[in-house]
Write a protein that holds these residues in place. Structure first.
Motif, PDB file in Angstrom:
ATOM      1  N   LEU A 157       0.812  -1.218   0.000  1.00 44.80           N
ATOM      2  CA  LEU A 157       0.000   0.000   0.000  1.00 44.80           C
ATOM      3  C   LEU A 157       0.844   1.265   0.000  1.00 44.80           C
ATOM      4  N   ILE A 158       1.805   1.341   0.908  1.00 42.13           N
ATOM      5  CA  ILE A 158       2.534   2.595   1.089  1.00 42.13           C
ATOM      6  C   ILE A 158       3.584   2.827   0.004  1.00 42.13           C
ATOM      7  N   ALA A 159       3.807   1.822  -0.849  1.00 45.63           N
ATOM      8  CA  ALA A 159       4.744   1.977  -1.965  1.00 45.63           C
ATOM      9  C   ALA A 159       4.027   2.361  -3.254  1.00 45.63           C
ATOM     10  N   TYR A 160       2.706   2.369  -3.235  1.00 47.12           N
ATOM     11  CA  TYR A 160       1.930   2.616  -4.457  1.00 47.12           C
ATOM     12  C   TYR A 160       2.151   4.053  -4.939  1.00 47.12           C
ATOM     13  N   ASN A 161       2.603   4.194  -6.173  1.00 42.28           N
ATOM     14  CA  ASN A 161       2.956   5.488  -6.745  1.00 42.28           C
ATOM     15  C   ASN A 161       1.853   5.979  -7.679  1.00 42.28           C
ATOM     16  N   THR A 162       1.060   6.919  -7.214  1.00 36.18           N
ATOM     17  CA  THR A 162      -0.051   7.431  -8.027  1.00 36.18           C
ATOM     18  C   THR A 162       0.426   8.268  -9.203  1.00 36.18           C
ATOM     19  N   VAL A 166      -6.183  -2.992  -2.537  1.00 39.46           N
ATOM     20  CA  VAL A 166      -6.888  -2.689  -3.784  1.00 39.46           C
ATOM     21  C   VAL A 166      -6.907  -1.181  -3.974  1.00 39.46           C
ATOM     22  N   MET A 167      -6.430  -0.739  -5.136  1.00 37.43           N
ATOM     23  CA  MET A 167      -6.251   0.692  -5.403  1.00 37.43           C
ATOM     24  C   MET A 167      -7.083   1.139  -6.603  1.00 37.43           C
ATOM     25  N   MET A 168      -7.552   2.377  -6.544  1.00 37.59           N
ATOM     26  CA  MET A 168      -8.222   2.991  -7.685  1.00 37.59           C
ATOM     27  C   MET A 168      -7.173   3.633  -8.596  1.00 37.59           C
ATOM     28  N   ALA A 169      -7.475   3.701  -9.878  1.00 37.88           N
ATOM     29  CA  ALA A 169      -6.522   4.244 -10.852  1.00 37.88           C
ATOM     30  C   ALA A 169      -6.653   5.760 -10.964  1.00 37.88           C
ATOM     31  N   ASP A 170      -6.804   6.413  -9.822  1.00 36.47           N
ATOM     32  CA  ASP A 170      -6.889   7.877  -9.782  1.00 36.47           C
ATOM     33  C   ASP A 170      -6.713   8.318  -8.338  1.00 36.47           C
ATOM     34  N   ASN A 183      -2.491  10.614  -3.987  1.00 33.21           N
ATOM     35  CA  ASN A 183      -1.532   9.797  -3.249  1.00 33.21           C
ATOM     36  C   ASN A 183      -2.214   8.482  -2.886  1.00 33.21           C
ATOM     37  N   TRP A 184      -1.471   7.595  -2.209  1.00 28.11           N
ATOM     38  CA  TRP A 184      -2.057   6.283  -1.926  1.00 28.11           C
ATOM     39  C   TRP A 184      -3.242   6.383  -0.975  1.00 28.11           C
ATOM     40  N   GLU A 185      -3.236   7.383  -0.087  1.00 29.87           N
ATOM     41  CA  GLU A 185      -4.381   7.550   0.814  1.00 29.87           C
ATOM     42  C   GLU A 185      -5.656   7.849   0.029  1.00 29.87           C
ATOM     43  N   ASP A 186      -5.534   8.643  -1.039  1.00 23.84           N
ATOM     44  CA  ASP A 186      -6.690   8.959  -1.893  1.00 23.84           C
ATOM     45  C   ASP A 186      -7.103   7.746  -2.727  1.00 23.84           C
ATOM     46  N   ALA A 187      -6.122   6.989  -3.182  1.00 23.06           N
ATOM     47  CA  ALA A 187      -6.389   5.947  -4.182  1.00 23.06           C
ATOM     48  C   ALA A 187      -6.865   4.625  -3.581  1.00 23.06           C
TER      49      ALA A 187
END
Length: 430
Positions: free
Chosen positions: A119-124, A155-159, A162-166
């Protein structure tokens, strides 16, 4: 001075032109898409349909008589509306350029890392993300790799800024690379693949048994002191709040890994990869274990197998009663083509395209535990959907024209489009 100022302004324009578009603003008013062929995602089609959504949630869906009063009406006549495709078991957002180490953040050092969070590595800001949106992939599961226990996915959204938003669902499951009987080695010098006996298998399984036994005992404590971060990260496995995702391909490995998990009382087990899942389909059905397949566009494992077996795998498992989803696994640069895996399955054993569509919508949502929010277009679910000019499972007609993620209208600019325009302009010059 004038020349310097002009150069600075030009550089600023070029720099901004190369950046991803800003994330979408929150939905300000109700929107109604009308006149479209609506693919609900559960096998149902609504001709000349209407879908209305407000504040990011679908408020109405039905045929042409569905009320649209008070909503901004957008005609989608002759077009197709789909729920956002879901890409599980992916490394989108965790790596950008494989050959540039600084842009790869998909794994940690060590064998047992249950406390690691993808999660915390996800680069939006990844330039891959806008490209997958343009083929309808609006949700992705950020999956850790490496070691025996890799960590937890989300699970992340494609928008998002930052990761907190996504993030849509945090820490949905833990990832286990099952130490099988055989190990594969890829030779980058001649691009050959060799299979050898896994000499470290016994040692790895012993370490797993010790770790999971400790985790089960730890999970039985309501308030353990002192807190063990590694074991705390595994608590959800035993309560059913998290999936245990097991990477295993060979039939014997799949049986052994699932038996290991079930013996520990882990209720939610998912097999990922499953290249020989067809050989153990009855076992998977009896144990209620879903499978996330990857790389349908490949050759079979064995020389004596039908060359189209990977294409037929979803249909074989579905016919056996196994819940099946599709992914591109760690091939992050190809994730944008997820829809075409479903299209391939539709031509090789899946009864029709609406059933194939479920492989990347409802089925994936059920496996990831997010089907209460996404996966189908239904009243009360999130308005994460897109409009395509044609059949989205066919690369010839998958032309995504509008995307909405939680009702927010997303800018569809991406690096592919910018490069296309650049070289189109170049070669059109006279």
């Amino acid at each position: 001075m004038k020349k310097i100022l002009t150069s600075i302004l030009t550089l600023g324009v070029l720099t901004s032109y190369a950046q991803n578009p800003a994330p979408a603003k929150p939905q300000e008013r109700a929107i109604a898409l009308t006149g479209a062929t609506i693919h609900v995602g559960n096998g149902q089609i609504i001709q000349n349909g209407v879908v209305v959504f407000d504040k990011g949630v679908i408020t109405a869906i039905g045929d042409g008589s569905t009320p649209t009063a008070g909503a901004e009406v957008i005609s989608a006549s002759g077009k197709h509306v789909y729920p956002g495709f879901i890409s599980p078991a992916a490394t989108v957002g965790l790596q950008e350029i494989g050959a540039v180490k600084a842009t790869v953040d998909k794994q940690e050092i060590g064998d047992l890392n249950p406390n690691v969070r993808a999660l915390i590595a996800y680069n939006t800001d990844s330039e891959i993300i806008p490209t997958i949106r343009n083929n309808g992939v609006l949700l992705t599961q950020a999956m850790p790799q490496g070691g025996t226990v890799s960590g937890s996915s989300s699970v992340m959204m494609a928008d998002g800024w930052n990761w907190e938003d996504a993030v849509l669902k945090k820490d949905d499951g833990l990832w286990l690379n099952w130490p099988g009987y055989f190990a594969r080695e890829f030779n980058y010098d001649d691009f050959s693949l060799t299979v050898r006996k896994n000499s470290k298998r016994t040692e790895a399984i012993s370490a797993l048994q010790a770790t999971f036994s400790d985790a089960k005992a730890y999970a039985a404590l309501s308030n353990p002191m002192p807190m063990n971060l590694k074991l705390e990260a595994m608590r959800g496995l035993f309560s059913g709040k998290q999936n245990l995702y097991i990477r295993a391909d060979y039939g014997k490995d799949i049986i052994e890994a699932v038996t290991f998990a079930k013996a520990l009382g882990i209720p939610k087990v998912v097999v990922v990869g499953g290249e020989e899942a067809n050989r153990v389909a009855t076992f998977l059905k009896e144990n209620n274990v879903p499978v996330i397949l990857s790389q349908l566009h490949r050759l079979p494992n064995r020389e004596d197998e039908d060359v189209d077996l990977p294409y037929r795998m979803p249909g074989i498992l579905q016919k056996a009663g196994v819940l099946v989803g599709l992914s591109y696994a760690d091939e992050w640069w190809r994730t944008r083509n997820l829809a075409f895996l479903a299209g391939t399955a539709a031509g090789f054993g899946i009864p029709d395209k609406e059933e194939a569509l479920k492989l990347i919508t409802l089925n994936n949502a059920k496996i990831l535990g997010i089907d209460n929010a996404v996966g189908t277009l239904e009243k009360g679910k999130q308005a994460t959907l897109f409009v395509s000019a044609g059949d989205a499972l066919d690369m010839r007609t998958n032309v995504v024209e509008q995307v909405f993620i939680q009702g927010r209208k997303v800018n569809l600019d991406d690096r592919h489009k910018r490069l296309y325009k650049t070289y189109k302009d170049k070669y059109e010059q006279k």
